[in-house]
Design a protein around this motif. Structure first.
Motif, mmCIF file in Angstrom:
data_model
loop_
_atom_site.group_PDB
_atom_site.id
_atom_site.type_symbol
_atom_site.label_atom_id
_atom_site.label_comp_id
_atom_site.label_asym_id
_atom_site.label_seq_id
_atom_site.Cartn_x
_atom_site.Cartn_y
_atom_site.Cartn_z
ATOM 1 N N LYS A 68 6.518 -5.414 6.864
ATOM 2 C CA LYS A 68 5.261 -4.950 7.467
ATOM 3 C C LYS A 68 5.469 -4.536 8.921
ATOM 4 C CE LYS A 68 1.492 -7.269 6.809
ATOM 5 N NZ LYS A 68 0.568 -8.410 6.669
ATOM 6 N N LEU A 69 6.244 -5.318 9.643
ATOM 7 C CA LEU A 69 6.515 -4.997 11.048
ATOM 8 C C LEU A 69 7.280 -3.683 11.152
ATOM 9 C CD1 LEU A 69 6.419 -5.778 14.022
ATOM 10 C CD2 LEU A 69 8.539 -7.091 13.673
ATOM 11 N N ASN A 70 8.270 -3.500 10.271
ATOM 12 C CA ASN A 70 9.067 -2.269 10.253
ATOM 13 C C ASN A 70 8.188 -1.054 9.970
ATOM 14 O OD1 ASN A 70 11.257 -0.478 10.122
ATOM 15 N ND2 ASN A 70 11.607 -0.915 7.958
ATOM 16 N N ILE A 71 7.342 -1.159 8.945
ATOM 17 C CA ILE A 71 6.463 -0.039 8.575
ATOM 18 C C ILE A 71 5.444 0.236 9.671
ATOM 19 C CG2 ILE A 71 4.709 0.722 6.933
ATOM 20 C CD1 ILE A 71 6.162 -0.856 4.784
ATOM 21 N N SER A 72 4.899 -0.826 10.242
ATOM 22 C CA SER A 72 3.904 -0.682 11.308
ATOM 23 C C SER A 72 4.486 0.057 12.505
ATOM 24 C CB SER A 72 3.392 -2.058 11.727
ATOM 25 O OG SER A 72 2.423 -1.944 12.740
ATOM 26 N N ILE B 153 -1.546 -1.250 3.627
ATOM 27 C CA ILE B 153 -2.736 -1.673 2.888
ATOM 28 C C ILE B 153 -2.332 -2.418 1.618
ATOM 29 C CG2 ILE B 153 -4.676 -0.846 1.495
ATOM 30 C CD1 ILE B 153 -5.123 1.328 3.572
ATOM 31 N N GLN B 154 -1.323 -1.868 0.913
ATOM 32 C CA GLN B 154 -0.875 -2.496 -0.335
ATOM 33 C C GLN B 154 -0.337 -3.897 -0.076
ATOM 34 O OE1 GLN B 154 -1.498 -1.531 -3.253
ATOM 35 N NE2 GLN B 154 -2.327 0.449 -2.664
ATOM 36 N N PHE B 155 0.436 -4.060 0.994
ATOM 37 C CA PHE B 155 0.983 -5.374 1.292
ATOM 38 C C PHE B 155 -0.121 -6.365 1.670
ATOM 39 C CE2 PHE B 155 5.132 -3.119 2.185
ATOM 40 C CZ PHE B 155 5.786 -3.676 1.105
ATOM 41 N N GLU B 156 -1.130 -5.870 2.409
ATOM 42 C CA GLU B 156 -2.246 -6.730 2.788
ATOM 43 C C GLU B 156 -3.077 -7.114 1.563
ATOM 44 O OE1 GLU B 156 -2.941 -8.098 5.542
ATOM 45 O OE2 GLU B 156 -1.696 -7.059 7.006
ATOM 46 N N LYS B 157 -3.273 -6.162 0.670
ATOM 47 C CA LYS B 157 -4.147 -6.351 -0.487
ATOM 48 C C LYS B 157 -3.474 -7.134 -1.613
ATOM 49 C CE LYS B 157 -4.912 -2.817 -3.173
ATOM 50 N NZ LYS B 157 -5.424 -1.513 -3.678
ATOM 51 N N SER B 158 -2.203 -6.950 -1.763
ATOM 52 C CA SER B 158 -1.530 -7.435 -2.974
ATOM 53 C C SER B 158 -0.971 -8.843 -2.875
ATOM 54 C CB SER B 158 -0.395 -6.475 -3.345
ATOM 55 O OG SER B 158 -0.889 -5.163 -3.489
ATOM 56 N N TYR B 159 -0.730 -9.321 -1.675
ATOM 57 C CA TYR B 159 -0.036 -10.604 -1.558
ATOM 58 C C TYR B 159 -0.799 -11.596 -0.689
ATOM 59 C CZ TYR B 159 3.457 -7.149 -2.766
ATOM 60 O OH TYR B 159 4.117 -6.096 -3.340
#
Length: 269
Positions: free
Chosen positions: A237-241, A214-220
Motif C-alpha cells: 500500500k505504501l509503495n502504490i500510494s 481501494i481494493q486493498f482497503e475494501k478486501s482485507y
C-alpha cells in the motif's frame, strides 16, 4: 456526413465482430477492446443526440450499454486479480483469491449468456436506423458539440485542487473529446491527439493505482490476517500510494500545460 457514417459503420462492425468471438478465445484484451469500441459508439451517439432533438439515444444505445456493463464487471474482476498477482506473493490470501476467481467465472457466464440471447438481432440494422439522424449532423453543429466538451474540460482544468471524483470526471471527459474528434475526422490520428492521449494515459495510470488502494482497503481486514500478510499489505500500500502521489504531481503539471486540438485539427466531417 460521409466521414461520420464511415466511422460509425467501422465501429459497429468491430463491435459485432468482437461479440462473435468464441468464449474460449475471448481474452482480457478482447474485453478491453470491446469496451473501448462501445465508448467510441457512445461518443457518436452523444454527438447525434446533440445535433438531433428527435434521436432516441437511450433506447438505441441500450443493447450496447448492457454489453458494456457486463463486460465491465468481468474487466473489473480481471483487474482485481491482476492487482493481487502483481503486488502480493502467490501463496498469500488464497481464500480471497478463490473468491475472486469464482466471482469472475460467474461474471463471465453472465456476459456470454447475454451474448447468446439473440443480441445480434437486437443490434442489427442500427446503421439504417441511425442514417437519418447522421444526416442532421453538420460541421457547425459538430463544432458546437466539440466546443461544449472543451468548455466542460476547461472548468476542471482551471480548478485547483481537484478532488478524486473530479479527476475521474476529467479522465472521462478527455476520452469523450478524443473519441468525438475521432468520429468526425477523416484522419486516423488527428493533430494534437498526442496531447489528449498523454494526459488520459497519465490519468488512467493514476486511476489504476487509486483502484488498487481501494481494493486493498475494501478486501482485507488487517486485524484478522496473519502478521506477515499484514506487513506485506502495508508495504504494498505504501509503495502504490507513493507511485500514485508522484503521478498526481505529474498530472497537475500536465494539466497546466495542456492544449486542446485546434479547430483545423478535427478533420472534415
Amino acid at each position: 456526413m460521409k466521414t461520420l457514417k464511415k466511422n460509425l459503420k467501422l465501429n459497429l462492425g468491430t463491435i459485432e465482430a468482437l461479440m462473435k468471438i468464441p468464449r474460449a478465445e475471448f481474452s482480457k484484451s478482447t474485453f478491453h477492446k470491446l469496451r473501448v469500441e462501445i465508448k467510441k459508439l457512445n461518443a457518436i451517439f452523444n454527438l447525434i443526440n446533440f445535433c438531433s432533438k428527435d434521436f432516441k439515444r437511450k433506447e438505441t444505445f441500450h443493447p450496447f450499454k448492457e454489453v458494456f456493463k457486463k463486460a465491465g464487471k468481468v474487466r473489473e474482476l480481471q483487474l482485481e486479480r491482476a492487482i493481487l498477482d502483481k503486488y502480493l506473493s502467490n501463496n498469500s490470501f488464497l481464500d480471497y483469491r478463490r473468491i475472486i476467481n469464482n466471482k469472475l467465472l460467474k461474471a463471465q457466464d453472465s456476459f456470454f449468456e447475454l451474448l447468446g440471447k439473440e443480441l445480434d438481432k437486437r443490434i442489427a440494422g442500427k446503421i439504417e436506423v441511425l442514417i437519418p439522424f447522421i444526416d442532421q449532423v453538420n460541421k457547425k453543429k459538430a463544432a458546437a458539440f466539440i466546443e461544449k466538451k472543451k468548455d466542460e474540460i476547461e472548468i476542471l482544468l482551471n480548478k485547483n485542487p481537484l478532488t478524486t471524483d473530479e479527476l475521474h470526471k476529467l479522465r472521462k471527459l478527455l476520452k469523450t473529446l478524443k473519441y468525438s474528434i475521432g468520429c468526425i475526422s477523416s484522419d486516423t490520428r488527428t493533430a494534437n491527439e498526442s496531447e489528449i492521449l498523454k494526459f488520459t494515459d497519465s490519468l488512467g495510470k493514476w486511476h489504476d493505482y487509486h483502484q488498487a488502494l481501494i481494493q486493498f482497503e475494501k478486501s482485507y481486514d488487517l486485524e484478522e490476517i496473519e502478521p506477515v500478510e499484514a506487513a506485506e499489505i502495508s508495504a504494498v500500500k505504501l509503495n502504490i500510494s507513493n507511485k500514485r502521489d508522484l503521478l498526481l504531481q505529474q498530472i497537475l503539471k500536465d494539466k497546466s500545460e495542456f492544449k486542446f486540438p485546434q479547430e483545423s485539427d478535427s478533420g472534415n466531417i
